[in-house]
Write a protein that holds these residues in place. Structure first.
Motif, PDB file in Angstrom:
ATOM      1  N   ALA A 218       0.854  12.487  -3.494  1.00 49.67           N
ATOM      2  CA  ALA A 218       2.083  12.276  -3.196  1.00 49.67           C
ATOM      3  C   ALA A 218       2.382  11.017  -2.204  1.00 49.67           C
ATOM      4  CB  ALA A 218       3.118  13.349  -2.920  1.00 49.67           C
ATOM      5  N   VAL A 219       1.460  11.087  -1.136  1.00 47.98           N
ATOM      6  CA  VAL A 219       1.349  10.100  -0.158  1.00 47.98           C
ATOM      7  C   VAL A 219       1.142   8.656  -0.778  1.00 47.98           C
ATOM      8  CG1 VAL A 219       0.452   9.295   2.014  1.00 47.98           C
ATOM      9  CG2 VAL A 219       0.788  11.688   1.545  1.00 47.98           C
ATOM     10  N   ILE A 220       0.272   8.471  -1.703  1.00 45.91           N
ATOM     11  CA  ILE A 220      -0.130   7.331  -2.488  1.00 45.91           C
ATOM     12  C   ILE A 220       1.245   6.736  -3.046  1.00 45.91           C
ATOM     13  CG2 ILE A 220      -1.624   6.020  -3.857  1.00 45.91           C
ATOM     14  CD1 ILE A 220      -3.073   6.722  -1.344  1.00 45.91           C
ATOM     15  N   THR A 221       1.649   7.715  -3.951  1.00 45.98           N
ATOM     16  CA  THR A 221       3.146   6.981  -4.618  1.00 45.98           C
ATOM     17  C   THR A 221       4.076   6.835  -3.857  1.00 45.98           C
ATOM     18  OG1 THR A 221       2.486   8.973  -6.242  1.00 45.98           O
ATOM     19  CG2 THR A 221       4.444   8.115  -6.372  1.00 45.98           C
ATOM     20  N   ARG A 222       4.321   7.555  -2.724  1.00 44.99           N
ATOM     21  CA  ARG A 222       5.291   7.088  -1.713  1.00 44.99           C
ATOM     22  C   ARG A 222       4.843   5.838  -0.856  1.00 44.99           C
ATOM     23  NH1 ARG A 222       7.645  10.721   3.378  1.00 44.99           N
ATOM     24  NH2 ARG A 222       9.537   9.519   3.823  1.00 44.99           N
ATOM     25  N   LEU A 223       3.794   5.556  -0.897  1.00 46.88           N
ATOM     26  CA  LEU A 223       3.133   4.334  -0.204  1.00 46.88           C
ATOM     27  C   LEU A 223       3.508   3.184  -1.035  1.00 46.88           C
ATOM     28  CD1 LEU A 223      -0.302   3.949   1.954  1.00 46.88           C
ATOM     29  CD2 LEU A 223       0.898   2.090   0.520  1.00 46.88           C
ATOM     30  N   VAL A 224       2.963   3.128  -2.202  1.00 49.21           N
ATOM     31  CA  VAL A 224       3.361   2.194  -3.236  1.00 49.21           C
ATOM     32  C   VAL A 224       4.798   1.967  -3.354  1.00 49.21           C
ATOM     33  CG1 VAL A 224       3.022   1.378  -5.684  1.00 49.21           C
ATOM     34  CG2 VAL A 224       1.102   2.782  -4.566  1.00 49.21           C
ATOM     35  N   ALA A 225       5.723   2.968  -3.433  1.00 46.79           N
ATOM     36  CA  ALA A 225       6.999   2.703  -3.589  1.00 46.79           C
ATOM     37  C   ALA A 225       7.404   1.862  -2.395  1.00 46.79           C
ATOM     38  CB  ALA A 225       7.801   3.941  -4.182  1.00 46.79           C
ATOM     39  N   PHE A 226       7.223   2.657  -1.215  1.00 47.09           N
ATOM     40  CA  PHE A 226       7.482   1.870   0.033  1.00 47.09           C
ATOM     41  C   PHE A 226       7.153   0.252  -0.077  1.00 47.09           C
ATOM     42  CE2 PHE A 226       6.566   0.698   4.333  1.00 47.09           C
ATOM     43  CZ  PHE A 226       7.861   0.667   5.112  1.00 47.09           C
ATOM     44  N   VAL A 227       6.173  -0.080  -0.261  1.00 47.26           N
ATOM     45  CA  VAL A 227       5.563  -1.558  -0.318  1.00 47.26           C
ATOM     46  C   VAL A 227       6.581  -2.220  -1.238  1.00 47.26           C
ATOM     47  CG1 VAL A 227       3.861  -3.033  -0.768  1.00 47.26           C
ATOM     48  CG2 VAL A 227       3.572  -1.042   0.379  1.00 47.26           C
TER      49      VAL A 227
END
Length: 388
Positions: free
Chosen positions: A361-370
């Protein structure tokens, strides 16, 4: 060390019409155009080792299947490659395989031991050992080509990145018989038996170059050469004893041409990444790379300075931050993005691979944030003045 190059025959330098770059499916994608040096409104993002061990769907699929068997099962390798693209919304897939796959396909006895890595029961340490290495029959790469083709068909306009291990890293595994902290056996052979070392590097360059070329011709839109252990070398040793072999490997994919949407003739972009290689960046770029991957040990603005400010960069989030509280990770990502502005163009990535215990979930959130950072920046721009 003077290894003669092996250029691609002129009649095979142009990619097939159905290739995603040639057909236009991926040539205008944020990843490919950024690799080509054009900074767009969105910073593309993908993660090394995004496919695999951190994903529960990967672990479920792999139950009962050996790692190298999974790499050589086209349907399974394709599915594993696609899993993080579906889950995270990243801007590229990275082909799921292992750097020792071409060694295995050549006929060398190698296995991947859980928790340890590649293990070779018969290390290559003498002139006879090198002479007895088998020749790779490139027909053995058919499962790789099939897996790439399946993946490219499923990805649509999202590019796939092909990858291979650099000759030194493969040679280090062959000589050491497995992972090593200092690669002393490999470095000793380099100096004590330079003729055998050169022959070994030629062999590793040949098999890994063929492995990478097979992925590109099957539909991958970029190539990444990964040198896990080059950071153990001095600049002098890398330049004299290793760089020529890396150049030989990349000669198999260097100059593969396609026609971009603007009708310009372009070549498949090549990324070169190494671990602990901040002092080698210039030499690694000079072997034939278009883009330099940077690990987390030096900031991107310093890496760009060392490369003369002219080379697109990829990197370099510290994987340790993925387990930090979100505000800490967010600040780190913003810092990396800001430092990446020193380069002509920047693809956001980790400064090494996704740790196996990372919360997906952290990776998913990071990609969406970028992606949201780019959207917010675009929305804050002043509206264009209407034409008179």
């Amino acid at each position: 060390m003077n290894l003669p190059t092996s250029p691609t025959p002129a009649d095979s330098r142009v990619l097939p019409a159905a290739h995603p770059l040639q057909s236009g499916r991926t040539s205008a994608s944020p990843l490919v155009t950024t690799y080509q040096g054009t900074r767009g409104p969105v910073t593309p993002v993908w993660m090394m080792r995004q496919a695999g061990r951190s994903l529960p769907e990967y672990r479920a699929l792999r139950v009962g299947t050996d790692m190298l068997d999974a790499c050589l099962d086209p349907a399974m390798a394709s599915e594993i490659t696609l899993q993080p693209v579906r889950r995270h919304g990243v801007d590229a897939g990275i082909f799921f395989s292992d750097i020792v796959v071409p060694i295995k396909l050549a006929g060398v006895d190698v296995s991947i031991v859980a928790g340890k890595g590649p293990v070779l029961p018969h290390p290559v340490r003498t002139a006879d050992d090198v002479r007895n290495l088998p020749t790779l029959d490139e027909a053995a790469l058919a499962p790789i080509s099939e897996a790439v083709a399946l993946t490219v068909d499923a990805l649509g306009d999202i590019p796939l990145i092909g990858f291979a291990g650099a000759p030194f890293t493969l040679a280090a595994y062959l000589v050491e018989g497995g992972p090593s902290k200092d690669h002393i056996a490999a470095r000793t052979m380099m100096h004590s038996d330079p003729e055998s070392w050169q022959a070994l590097m030629r062999w590793t360059a040949t098999v890994t170059g063929a492995f990478l070329r097979a992925q590109i011709l099957a539909g991958a839109s970029a190539a990444q050469l990964f040198d896990s252990w080059a950071g153990a070398l001095s600049l002098a040793d890398y330049t004299a004893k290793v760089a020529p072999a890396s150049a030989l490997a990349l000669a198999r994919v260097h100059g593969l041409e396609y026609t971009a949407p603007d009708a310009a003739s372009r070549t498949v972009p090549i990324v070169h990444f190494g671990v602990g290689t901040g002092e080698l960046l210039g030499a690694m770029h000079d072997v034939g790379a278009d883009v330099m991957g940077v690990d987390y040990r030096i900031p991107l603005d310093e890496a760009s300075r060392r490369l003369g400010g002219t080379v697109p960069l990829q990197g370099n989030i510290d994987p340790a931050f993925l387990a930090a509280p979100w505000p800490v990770l967010e600040a780190h990502v913003l810092d990396v993005l800001e430092r990446g502005k020193a380069a002509p163009a920047h693809v956001l990535n980790l400064g090494h691979g996704v740790p196996p215990d990372t919360d997906p979930a952290v990776i998913t959130r990071l990609v969406a944030f970028v992606h949201q950072v780019a959207a917010d920046a675009a929305s804050s721009l002043p509206a264009p003045t209407p034409a008179a």
